[in-house]
Design a protein around this motif. Structure first.
Motif, PDB file in Angstrom:
ATOM      1  N   PRO A  45       0.793  -1.343   0.585  1.00 35.39           N
ATOM      2  CA  PRO A  45      -0.125   0.011   0.322  1.00 35.39           C
ATOM      3  C   PRO A  45       0.601   1.400  -0.298  1.00 35.39           C
ATOM      4  O   PRO A  45       1.749   0.972   0.494  1.00 35.39           O
ATOM      5  CB  PRO A  45      -0.886  -0.337   1.601  1.00 35.39           C
ATOM      6  CG  PRO A  45       0.092  -0.781   2.636  1.00 35.39           C
ATOM      7  CD  PRO A  45       0.966  -1.844   1.365  1.00 35.39           C
ATOM      8  N   PHE A  69      -7.384   1.078  -4.660  1.00 33.57           N
ATOM      9  CA  PHE A  69      -7.201   1.447  -4.116  1.00 33.57           C
ATOM     10  C   PHE A  69      -8.500   2.636  -3.583  1.00 33.57           C
ATOM     11  O   PHE A  69      -9.536   2.080  -4.834  1.00 33.57           O
ATOM     12  CB  PHE A  69      -6.402   2.793  -4.319  1.00 33.57           C
ATOM     13  CG  PHE A  69      -6.434   3.441  -6.098  1.00 33.57           C
ATOM     14  CD1 PHE A  69      -6.788   4.735  -6.075  1.00 33.57           C
ATOM     15  CD2 PHE A  69      -6.699   2.639  -6.755  1.00 33.57           C
ATOM     16  CE1 PHE A  69      -7.723   5.107  -6.991  1.00 33.57           C
ATOM     17  CE2 PHE A  69      -6.704   3.299  -8.265  1.00 33.57           C
ATOM     18  CZ  PHE A  69      -6.905   4.460  -8.198  1.00 33.57           C
ATOM     19  N   LEU A 113      -5.075   1.455   4.446  1.00 37.34           N
ATOM     20  CA  LEU A 113      -3.534   1.441   4.349  1.00 37.34           C
ATOM     21  C   LEU A 113      -3.407   0.262   4.944  1.00 37.34           C
ATOM     22  O   LEU A 113      -3.068  -0.278   4.954  1.00 37.34           O
ATOM     23  CB  LEU A 113      -3.747   2.289   4.867  1.00 37.34           C
ATOM     24  CG  LEU A 113      -3.805   4.113   3.517  1.00 37.34           C
ATOM     25  CD1 LEU A 113      -3.400   5.194   4.318  1.00 37.34           C
ATOM     26  CD2 LEU A 113      -2.513   3.774   2.284  1.00 37.34           C
ATOM     27  N   ARG A 117      -4.799  -1.453   1.348  1.00 39.95           N
ATOM     28  CA  ARG A 117      -5.134  -0.917   0.058  1.00 39.95           C
ATOM     29  C   ARG A 117      -4.356   0.519  -0.385  1.00 39.95           C
ATOM     30  O   ARG A 117      -4.247   1.348   0.977  1.00 39.95           O
ATOM     31  CB  ARG A 117      -6.142  -0.549   0.173  1.00 39.95           C
ATOM     32  CG  ARG A 117      -7.462  -1.736   0.016  1.00 39.95           C
ATOM     33  CD  ARG A 117      -9.085  -1.778   0.462  1.00 39.95           C
ATOM     34  NE  ARG A 117      -9.518  -3.119   0.456  1.00 39.95           N
ATOM     35  CZ  ARG A 117     -10.769  -2.978   0.472  1.00 39.95           C
ATOM     36  NH1 ARG A 117     -10.978  -2.253   1.683  1.00 39.95           N
ATOM     37  NH2 ARG A 117     -11.375  -3.818   0.467  1.00 39.95           N
ATOM     38  N   SER A 118      -3.924   1.349  -1.237  1.00 39.33           N
ATOM     39  CA  SER A 118      -3.843   2.696  -0.901  1.00 39.33           C
ATOM     40  C   SER A 118      -4.549   3.581  -1.269  1.00 39.33           C
ATOM     41  O   SER A 118      -5.669   3.422  -1.439  1.00 39.33           O
ATOM     42  CB  SER A 118      -2.986   2.122  -2.929  1.00 39.33           C
ATOM     43  OG  SER A 118      -1.190   1.214  -2.383  1.00 39.33           O
TER      44      SER A 118
END
Length: 218
Positions: A45, A69, A113, A117-118
């Motif tokens: 991430p 994301f 995060l 996940r970004s």
């Protein structure tokens, strides 16, 4: 159907967004050329921070990031027929006039995060009204979040999107073309404390400004 359980169907919704972004750009003759300063390990991430001069910046980052994301953006995007689909499901709306809204938005970002996940956050917080555009001061939020989660920041320089589509095309219209996107080396935040947030913010701002100014916006 996917919207009924966005957490469960996060990956599918994100994939749909990439397909929509690709098809809509191709249809109008807008393409994106990405140049990497160093290879990016997208299995990790990141907080992705880019300059913001055009609505096309959103599509640029959708096509850039192959992993799941979320965007964090102004609450008004909920009312847009395209972005609203995603800000009601996988993206995070933010009302900057409300401390409660800001707290909830960054809490959701923190959760994302930590799930791997970004996050994509435009640190300027808006698109300016000046033409040609310039780089505004950055908000602190993304940099505090990066330090709190110890997640690296990827600075992104979107060079010439504003030349192709600016101000909803009301003033200068729009045209086909290639948008050049420069992906800089990730900045590691491990070991930093919140007392370093302002310095981190200023360093990223100067880095993006240096590369954007050097290229002259192409």
């Amino acid at each position: 159907m996917l919207a009924k359980n966005p957490e469960r169907h996060f990956h599918l919704i994100a994939r749909c967004r990439r397909i929509i972004g690709f098809l809509s750009s191709t249809f109008v003759g807008v393409f994106y050329r990405f140049r990497y300063e160093t290879p990016i390990d997208w299995s990790k991430p990141y907080i992705i921070c880019a300059n913001h001069t055009s609505n096309l910046d959103i599509t640029a980052l959708v096509l850039l990031c192959p992993s799941d994301f979320s965007f964090m953006g102004k609450i008004e995007l909920l009312n847009n027929p395209v972005t609203g689909m995603f800000f009601k499901t996988i993206d995070i709306p933010l009302n900057r006039q409300s401390r409660i809204s800001a707290f909830k938005a960054f809490k959701r970002a923190d959760d994302n995060l930590r799930k791997g996940r970004s996050m994509v956050i435009f640190p300027e917080g808006h698109i300016g009204e000046e033409f040609p555009p310039h780089l505004y001061d950055f908000k602190n939020g993304p940099f505090k979040l990066a330090i709190e989660t110890q997640v690296p920041i990827i600075p992104i320089v979107i060079h010439n999107a504003w030349k192709i589509f600016w101000d909803e095309a009301k003033t200068f219209g729009s045209r086909p073309g290639i948008i050049h996107v420069q992906v800089l080396e990730p900045i590691v935040t491990s070991g930093l404390g919140l007392e370093h947030a302002d310095r981190l913010r200023d360093d990223v701002h100067q880095l993006i400004k240096k590369h954007w100014t050097k290229a002259g916006g192409l």
